[in-house]
Write a protein that holds these residues in place. Structure first.
Motif, PDB file in Angstrom:
ATOM      1  N   UNK A 185      40.413  24.852  45.670  1.00  0.00           N
ATOM      2  CA  UNK A 185      39.628  26.004  45.222  1.00  0.00           C
ATOM      3  C   UNK A 185      40.222  27.260  45.847  1.00  0.00           C
ATOM      4  N   UNK A 186      40.539  28.263  45.039  1.00  0.00           N
ATOM      5  CA  UNK A 186      41.141  29.482  45.596  1.00  0.00           C
ATOM      6  C   UNK A 186      40.068  30.428  46.114  1.00  0.00           C
ATOM      7  N   UNK A 187      38.939  30.448  45.456  1.00  0.00           N
ATOM      8  CA  UNK A 187      37.818  31.308  45.842  1.00  0.00           C
ATOM      9  C   UNK A 187      36.565  30.812  45.131  1.00  0.00           C
ATOM     10  N   UNK A 188      35.395  31.333  45.551  1.00  0.00           N
ATOM     11  CA  UNK A 188      34.173  30.862  44.882  1.00  0.00           C
ATOM     12  C   UNK A 188      34.120  31.453  43.460  1.00  0.00           C
ATOM     13  N   UNK A 189      33.403  30.766  42.593  1.00  0.00           N
ATOM     14  CA  UNK A 189      33.269  31.250  41.207  1.00  0.00           C
ATOM     15  C   UNK A 189      32.683  32.662  41.200  1.00  0.00           C
ATOM     16  N   UNK A 190      31.714  32.893  42.096  1.00  0.00           N
ATOM     17  CA  UNK A 190      31.033  34.201  42.151  1.00  0.00           C
ATOM     18  C   UNK A 190      32.010  35.310  42.537  1.00  0.00           C
ATOM     19  N   UNK A 191      32.826  35.015  43.551  1.00  0.00           N
ATOM     20  CA  UNK A 191      33.825  36.010  43.991  1.00  0.00           C
ATOM     21  C   UNK A 191      34.791  36.353  42.852  1.00  0.00           C
ATOM     22  N   UNK A 192      35.251  35.303  42.180  1.00  0.00           N
ATOM     23  CA  UNK A 192      36.228  35.499  41.107  1.00  0.00           C
ATOM     24  C   UNK A 192      35.607  36.317  39.978  1.00  0.00           C
ATOM     25  N   UNK A 193      34.355  35.941  39.603  1.00  0.00           N
ATOM     26  CA  UNK A 193      33.662  36.672  38.527  1.00  0.00           C
ATOM     27  C   UNK A 193      33.480  38.128  38.917  1.00  0.00           C
ATOM     28  N   UNK A 194      33.049  38.359  40.173  1.00  0.00           N
ATOM     29  CA  UNK A 194      32.797  39.736  40.629  1.00  0.00           C
ATOM     30  C   UNK A 194      34.086  40.548  40.576  1.00  0.00           C
ATOM     31  N   UNK A 195      35.194  39.962  41.034  1.00  0.00           N
ATOM     32  CA  UNK A 195      36.485  40.671  41.033  1.00  0.00           C
ATOM     33  C   UNK A 195      36.939  40.981  39.613  1.00  0.00           C
TER      34      UNK A 195
END
Ligand SMILES: Cc1cc2nc3c(=O)[nH]c(=O)nc-3n(C[C@H](O)[C@H](O)[C@H](O)COP(=O)(O)O)c2cc1C
Length: 243
Positions: A220-230
């Motif tokens: 996993x590179x990052x959480x889904x939430x972080x990716x969506x927010x970015x």
């Protein structure tokens, strides 16, 4: 030993697919292989016409005159051939699909039945490279790969026992973020690149990729939430600028 990857992203050298292929080929090169990445977008690849000339009138030879004959030669002279594509419309790009369809001259026309009741065509050539597949998606999560996983399952049921590696990289758009911009993510991406190098090296030296390496490729590179927010912030800014 030759390792070739056919990159089916329309972005060519600027693609996330290229960011994945690069380290993998680097690892293969370090292990002594000759490596090549082909940007399909730079090639003249017409749609298959469905005329079956390659099965009937001129067995093994396509009627269309474009770059595909040379690409098939390159595929066949490779020991390992990779097909890479971003997920487009939940599947592969049209570019890679055209390339794949145009491999029809490598199959023979007669229909055979597998033990499980499914059907397949036998290959025409004696020596076929071992295959690997690289998919990357713009979404986080796993569901984006459902169709390409199903595609590969059918390819394997059709008799392809030569698939050595499947990479399903989600959060594909994070790969281009410079390591220094987001150090925690940068560290993960750097670990991912190391796993790719190891995969290329293992392929060439062992003929297979270890389970641990495959697991690291799917970290996993990052959480889904972080990716969506970015991603959503990026598009907010881009659309604001456009207004
Ligand atoms: C026409 C189009 C369709 C796409 N469809 C999907 C999709 O169904 N699922 C997904 O996760 N990402 C989708 N994406 C996003 C790409 O997969 C993502 O941007 C990917 O990282 C691009 O990789 P590349 O740079 O190698 O081309 C789509 C992008 C485009 C342009």
């Amino acid at each position: 030993m030759k390792v070739t990857v056919f990159n089916g992203s329309p972005r060519g050298g600027k693609s996330n697919s290229h960011l994945i292929i690069g380290p993998l080929l680097e690892g293969a090169k370090q292990a002594g292989a000759e490596t090549e990445e082909v940007f399909l977008i730079e090639k003249d690849i017409k749609h298959c016409r469905g005329c079956f000339t390659c099965w009937g009138k001129t067995p093994g030879k396509c009627a269309i005159k474009d770059d595909m004959a040379d690409l098939i030669d390159l595929l066949l002279e490779s020991d390992y051939a990779g097909l890479a594509t971003p997920v487009y419309g939940m599947y592969m790009t049209g570019l890679l699909k055209d390339f794949y369809d145009r491999l029809l001259p490598l199959a023979t026309p007669h229909i055979h039945r597998n033990d499980d009741g499914s059907f397949y065509h036998k290959g025409r050539v004696k020596r076929f490279p071992r295959l690997f597949f690289i998919f990357n998606s713009g979404f986080p999560g796993e569901h984006n790969f459902d169709l390409v996983r199903a595609f590969l399952e059918l390819v394997k049921r059709g008799g392809a026992d030569n698939v050595v590696l499947e990479v399903y990289r989600n959060c594909g758009e994070a790969l281009g973020i410079p390591d220094d911009d987001e150090p925690a993510l940068g560290q993960k991406i750097s670990q991912f690149r190391d796993a790719l190098k190891r995969a290329g090296w293992e392929m060439v030296t062992k003929g297979r990729v270890c389970k641990e390496t495959v697991e690291q490729l799917h970290m996993k590179l990052m959480s889904d939430e972080e990716y969506m927010a970015g991603a959503n912030k990026y598009w907010d800014e881009a659309t604001e600028e456009a207004e």
